[in-house]
Design a protein around this motif. Structure first.
Motif, PDB file in Angstrom:
ATOM      1  N   LEU A  74       0.821  -1.206   0.000  1.00 29.09           N
ATOM      2  CA  LEU A  74       0.000   0.000   0.000  1.00 29.09           C
ATOM      3  C   LEU A  74       0.857   1.258   0.000  1.00 29.09           C
ATOM      4  N   ASP A  75       0.514   2.200  -0.844  1.00 26.94           N
ATOM      5  CA  ASP A  75       1.087   3.534  -0.804  1.00 26.94           C
ATOM      6  C   ASP A  75       0.611   4.254   0.460  1.00 26.94           C
ATOM      7  N   GLY A 109       4.049  10.283  -6.497  1.00 22.70           N
ATOM      8  CA  GLY A 109       4.364   8.888  -6.243  1.00 22.70           C
ATOM      9  C   GLY A 109       5.811   8.544  -6.511  1.00 22.70           C
ATOM     10  N   GLU A 110       6.479   9.345  -7.356  1.00 17.87           N
ATOM     11  CA  GLU A 110       7.886   9.108  -7.660  1.00 17.87           C
ATOM     12  C   GLU A 110       8.748   9.541  -6.475  1.00 17.87           C
ATOM     13  N   SER A 111       9.940   8.967  -6.363  1.00 22.13           N
ATOM     14  CA  SER A 111      10.904   9.401  -5.359  1.00 22.13           C
ATOM     15  C   SER A 111      11.131  10.902  -5.492  1.00 22.13           C
ATOM     16  N   VAL A 153       2.528  -4.205   3.571  1.00 26.03           N
ATOM     17  CA  VAL A 153       3.728  -3.381   3.507  1.00 26.03           C
ATOM     18  C   VAL A 153       3.329  -1.983   3.046  1.00 26.03           C
ATOM     19  N   LEU A 154       3.775  -0.962   3.768  1.00 25.11           N
ATOM     20  CA  LEU A 154       3.523   0.431   3.403  1.00 25.11           C
ATOM     21  C   LEU A 154       4.731   0.987   2.663  1.00 25.11           C
ATOM     22  N   ALA A 195      -1.800  -1.218  -4.157  1.00 25.79           N
ATOM     23  CA  ALA A 195      -2.815  -0.165  -4.203  1.00 25.79           C
ATOM     24  C   ALA A 195      -2.168   1.196  -4.014  1.00 25.79           C
ATOM     25  N   GLY A 196      -2.641   2.160  -4.779  1.00 25.11           N
ATOM     26  CA  GLY A 196      -2.116   3.515  -4.682  1.00 25.11           C
ATOM     27  C   GLY A 196      -3.009   4.504  -5.398  1.00 25.11           C
ATOM     28  N   ASP A 197      -2.667   5.776  -5.282  1.00 27.01           N
ATOM     29  CA  ASP A 197      -3.518   6.840  -5.836  1.00 27.01           C
ATOM     30  C   ASP A 197      -2.930   7.491  -7.074  1.00 27.01           C
ATOM     31  N   THR A 198      -1.774   7.007  -7.550  1.00 25.66           N
ATOM     32  CA  THR A 198      -1.121   7.650  -8.688  1.00 25.66           C
ATOM     33  C   THR A 198      -0.872   6.673  -9.830  1.00 25.66           C
ATOM     34  N   GLY A 199      -0.663   7.238 -11.015  1.00 23.75           N
ATOM     35  CA  GLY A 199      -0.290   6.421 -12.149  1.00 23.75           C
ATOM     36  C   GLY A 199       1.004   5.671 -11.914  1.00 23.75           C
TER      37      GLY A 199
END
Length: 225
Positions: A10-11, A55-57, A113-114, A173-177
Protein backbone atom coordinates in the motif's frame (compact mmCIF):
# COMPACT_ATOMS: atom_id res chain seq x y z
CA UNK A 1 -13.14 -11.04 -6.11
CA UNK A 2 -9.54 -12.20 -5.73
CA UNK A 3 -8.70 -14.44 -2.79
CA UNK A 4 -5.21 -15.91 -3.35
CA UNK A 5 -3.41 -12.76 -2.27
CA UNK A 6 -0.77 -13.16 0.43
CA UNK A 7 0.95 -9.74 0.25
CA UNK A 8 -0.65 -6.30 0.03
CA UNK A 9 1.60 -3.35 -0.81
CA UNK A 10 0.00 0.00 0.00
CA UNK A 11 1.09 3.53 -0.80
CA UNK A 12 0.91 6.11 1.98
CA UNK A 13 0.15 9.76 1.03
CA UNK A 14 -3.10 9.92 -0.92
CA UNK A 15 -3.90 6.23 -0.37
CA UNK A 16 -3.80 5.46 3.34
CA UNK A 17 -2.78 8.93 4.57
CA UNK A 18 -4.54 12.18 3.65
CA UNK A 19 -2.38 14.54 1.58
CA UNK A 20 -4.61 17.65 1.43
CA UNK A 21 -2.06 19.57 -0.62
CA UNK A 22 0.87 19.04 1.74
CA UNK A 23 3.21 17.92 -1.05
CA UNK A 24 2.51 21.06 -3.06
CA UNK A 25 2.95 23.27 0.00
CA UNK A 26 6.29 21.65 0.76
CA UNK A 27 7.32 21.98 -2.89
CA UNK A 28 6.76 25.73 -2.57
CA UNK A 29 9.44 25.79 0.12
CA UNK A 30 11.80 23.90 -2.19
CA UNK A 31 11.12 26.32 -5.04
CA UNK A 32 11.67 29.30 -2.75
CA UNK A 33 15.00 27.86 -1.58
CA UNK A 34 16.18 27.64 -5.19
CA UNK A 35 14.97 31.12 -6.10
CA UNK A 36 12.02 30.11 -8.28
CA UNK A 37 9.46 32.89 -8.03
CA UNK A 38 5.96 31.81 -7.00
CA UNK A 39 3.47 32.39 -9.82
CA UNK A 40 6.12 32.58 -12.52
CA UNK A 41 5.96 30.49 -15.67
CA UNK A 42 8.94 28.47 -14.43
CA UNK A 43 7.23 27.80 -11.12
CA UNK A 44 4.04 26.68 -12.87
CA UNK A 45 6.00 24.35 -15.16
CA UNK A 46 7.72 22.78 -12.18
CA UNK A 47 4.50 22.42 -10.21
CA UNK A 48 2.85 20.67 -13.13
CA UNK A 49 5.74 18.19 -13.24
CA UNK A 50 5.37 17.57 -9.50
CA UNK A 51 1.68 16.82 -10.01
CA UNK A 52 2.28 14.51 -12.96
CA UNK A 53 4.97 12.55 -11.10
CA UNK A 54 3.19 12.16 -7.76
CA UNK A 55 4.36 8.89 -6.24
CA UNK A 56 7.89 9.11 -7.66
CA UNK A 57 10.90 9.40 -5.36
CA UNK A 58 11.10 13.08 -4.43
CA UNK A 59 14.86 13.37 -4.88
CA UNK A 60 14.42 11.98 -8.41
CA UNK A 61 11.81 14.65 -9.11
CA UNK A 62 14.15 17.38 -7.87
CA UNK A 63 17.06 16.06 -9.92
CA UNK A 64 14.88 16.43 -13.00
CA UNK A 65 13.67 19.91 -12.06
CA UNK A 66 16.87 21.52 -10.82
CA UNK A 67 19.55 19.95 -12.99
CA UNK A 68 22.52 19.48 -10.71
CA UNK A 69 22.90 17.18 -7.73
CA UNK A 70 23.77 20.10 -5.44
CA UNK A 71 20.62 22.03 -6.36
CA UNK A 72 18.50 18.89 -6.15
CA UNK A 73 19.80 18.14 -2.64
CA UNK A 74 19.12 21.73 -1.53
CA UNK A 75 15.59 21.50 -2.87
CA UNK A 76 15.04 18.13 -1.25
CA UNK A 77 16.28 19.38 2.13
CA UNK A 78 13.93 22.37 1.96
CA UNK A 79 11.04 20.13 0.91
CA UNK A 80 11.63 17.68 3.75
CA UNK A 81 11.98 20.45 6.33
CA UNK A 82 8.72 22.04 5.23
CA UNK A 83 6.88 18.71 5.07
CA UNK A 84 8.11 17.74 8.53
CA UNK A 85 6.87 21.06 9.91
CA UNK A 86 3.43 20.42 8.40
CA UNK A 87 3.32 16.92 9.88
CA UNK A 88 4.49 18.18 13.27
CA UNK A 89 1.82 20.86 13.07
CA UNK A 90 -0.90 18.22 13.10
CA UNK A 91 -1.68 18.34 9.38
CA UNK A 92 -1.28 14.61 8.88
CA UNK A 93 -4.18 12.21 9.30
CA UNK A 94 -5.17 8.72 8.17
CA UNK A 95 -7.75 8.46 5.43
CA UNK A 96 -11.12 7.13 6.62
CA UNK A 97 -11.12 3.36 6.86
CA UNK A 98 -7.39 2.99 6.17
CA UNK A 99 -6.32 1.69 9.56
CA UNK A 100 -9.31 -0.66 9.69
CA UNK A 101 -8.50 -1.98 6.20
CA UNK A 102 -4.87 -2.65 7.16
CA UNK A 103 -5.89 -4.35 10.39
CA UNK A 104 -8.47 -6.47 8.57
CA UNK A 105 -5.98 -7.56 5.93
CA UNK A 106 -3.42 -8.57 8.53
CA UNK A 107 -6.03 -10.36 10.64
CA UNK A 108 -6.92 -12.42 7.57
CA UNK A 109 -3.32 -13.64 7.33
CA UNK A 110 -2.07 -11.28 4.63
CA UNK A 111 1.19 -9.41 4.99
CA UNK A 112 0.86 -5.63 4.60
CA UNK A 113 3.73 -3.38 3.51
CA UNK A 114 3.52 0.43 3.40
CA UNK A 115 5.58 2.18 0.70
CA UNK A 116 6.29 5.80 -0.17
CA UNK A 117 8.12 8.11 -2.53
CA UNK A 118 9.40 10.07 0.45
CA UNK A 119 12.71 9.54 2.23
CA UNK A 120 12.97 7.26 5.25
CA UNK A 121 13.10 10.32 7.53
CA UNK A 122 9.82 11.66 6.16
CA UNK A 123 8.16 8.25 6.13
CA UNK A 124 9.07 7.73 9.77
CA UNK A 125 7.83 11.23 10.63
CA UNK A 126 4.42 10.34 9.21
CA UNK A 127 4.29 6.93 10.88
CA UNK A 128 5.20 8.45 14.25
CA UNK A 129 2.65 11.26 13.90
CA UNK A 130 -0.10 8.72 13.22
CA UNK A 131 1.04 6.20 15.81
CA UNK A 132 1.46 3.72 12.97
CA UNK A 133 4.91 2.40 13.87
CA UNK A 134 3.57 -1.17 14.16
CA UNK A 135 0.48 -1.03 11.91
CA UNK A 136 2.17 -2.90 9.02
CA UNK A 137 4.49 -5.87 8.70
CA UNK A 138 7.08 -3.71 6.94
CA UNK A 139 7.60 -0.16 5.64
CA UNK A 140 9.76 0.67 2.62
CA UNK A 141 11.04 3.84 0.98
CA UNK A 142 12.96 4.04 -2.33
CA UNK A 143 16.37 3.94 -0.61
CA UNK A 144 15.43 0.61 0.99
CA UNK A 145 14.80 -1.08 -2.35
CA UNK A 146 17.08 0.44 -4.99
CA UNK A 147 14.79 2.59 -7.13
CA UNK A 148 11.50 4.25 -6.41
CA UNK A 149 8.34 4.26 -8.49
CA UNK A 150 7.51 3.68 -11.33
CA UNK A 151 10.05 0.85 -11.07
CA UNK A 152 8.97 -2.41 -9.38
CA UNK A 153 11.79 -2.44 -6.83
CA UNK A 154 9.79 -1.65 -3.67
CA UNK A 155 7.12 -4.24 -4.47
CA UNK A 156 9.72 -6.89 -5.23
CA UNK A 157 11.66 -5.97 -2.09
CA UNK A 158 8.42 -6.42 -0.15
CA UNK A 159 7.98 -9.89 -1.71
CA UNK A 160 11.51 -10.92 -0.78
CA UNK A 161 11.41 -9.57 2.77
CA UNK A 162 8.04 -11.12 3.56
CA UNK A 163 9.02 -14.39 1.86
CA UNK A 164 5.96 -14.35 -0.37
CA UNK A 165 6.05 -17.20 -2.86
CA UNK A 166 4.94 -15.54 -6.10
CA UNK A 167 4.35 -12.13 -7.64
CA UNK A 168 0.87 -13.41 -8.52
CA UNK A 169 0.08 -13.40 -4.79
CA UNK A 170 0.61 -9.62 -4.57
CA UNK A 171 -1.92 -6.80 -4.53
CA UNK A 172 -0.70 -3.23 -4.97
CA UNK A 173 -2.82 -0.17 -4.20
CA UNK A 174 -2.12 3.52 -4.68
CA UNK A 175 -3.52 6.84 -5.84
CA UNK A 176 -1.12 7.65 -8.69
CA UNK A 177 -0.29 6.42 -12.15
CA UNK A 178 3.20 5.63 -10.92
CA UNK A 179 1.72 3.29 -8.29
CA UNK A 180 -0.12 1.49 -11.08
CA UNK A 181 3.03 1.18 -13.19
CA UNK A 182 4.90 -0.19 -10.19
CA UNK A 183 2.21 -2.79 -9.68
CA UNK A 184 2.01 -3.91 -13.29
CA UNK A 185 5.79 -4.02 -13.70
CA UNK A 186 6.13 -6.18 -10.59
CA UNK A 187 3.64 -8.73 -11.91
CA UNK A 188 1.04 -8.18 -9.18
CA UNK A 189 -2.34 -9.82 -9.78
CA UNK A 190 -4.29 -6.90 -8.31
CA UNK A 191 -3.29 -3.32 -9.10
CA UNK A 192 -5.89 -1.12 -7.45
CA UNK A 193 -6.14 2.61 -7.95
CA UNK A 194 -7.92 4.69 -5.32
CA UNK A 195 -9.62 8.02 -5.94
CA UNK A 196 -8.59 9.72 -2.70
CA UNK A 197 -5.35 11.22 -3.96
CA UNK A 198 -3.46 12.70 -6.87
CA UNK A 199 -4.75 11.12 -10.08
CA UNK A 200 -8.15 10.50 -11.62
CA UNK A 201 -9.58 7.22 -12.90
CA UNK A 202 -8.49 7.84 -16.50
CA UNK A 203 -4.81 8.13 -15.52
CA UNK A 204 -5.01 5.16 -13.16
CA UNK A 205 -6.53 2.89 -15.82
CA UNK A 206 -4.14 4.11 -18.50
CA UNK A 207 -1.22 3.10 -16.30
CA UNK A 208 -2.56 -0.40 -15.64
CA UNK A 209 -5.13 -0.42 -12.83
CA UNK A 210 -7.06 -3.68 -12.66
CA UNK A 211 -9.52 -2.06 -10.23
CA UNK A 212 -10.43 1.54 -9.41
CA UNK A 213 -11.87 2.04 -5.93
CA UNK A 214 -13.45 4.96 -4.13
CA UNK A 215 -11.02 4.45 -1.26
CA UNK A 216 -8.67 1.96 0.36
CA UNK A 217 -11.56 0.92 2.60
CA UNK A 218 -12.95 -0.99 -0.42
CA UNK A 219 -9.82 -3.10 -0.97
CA UNK A 220 -10.57 -5.86 1.57
CA UNK A 221 -13.81 -6.60 -0.26
CA UNK A 222 -11.95 -6.97 -3.55
CA UNK A 223 -9.67 -9.49 -1.84
CA UNK A 224 -12.54 -11.56 -0.50
CA UNK A 225 -12.75 -10.32 3.08
Amino acid sequence: MTTDIRLVVLDMAGTTVADDGLVERAFQAAADALGVEAGSAEHQRMLEHVRLTMGESKITVFRHLFGTEERAQLANAAFEGAYHDLVDGGLCAPLPGAAEAIEGLRSSGRKVVLTTGFSRATQDRILNALGWQDIADLTLCPADAGRGRPYPDMVLAALLRTQTDSVRQIAVAGDTGYDMLTGTRSGASVVAGVLTGAHAEERLRADGATHVLASIADLPGVLGL
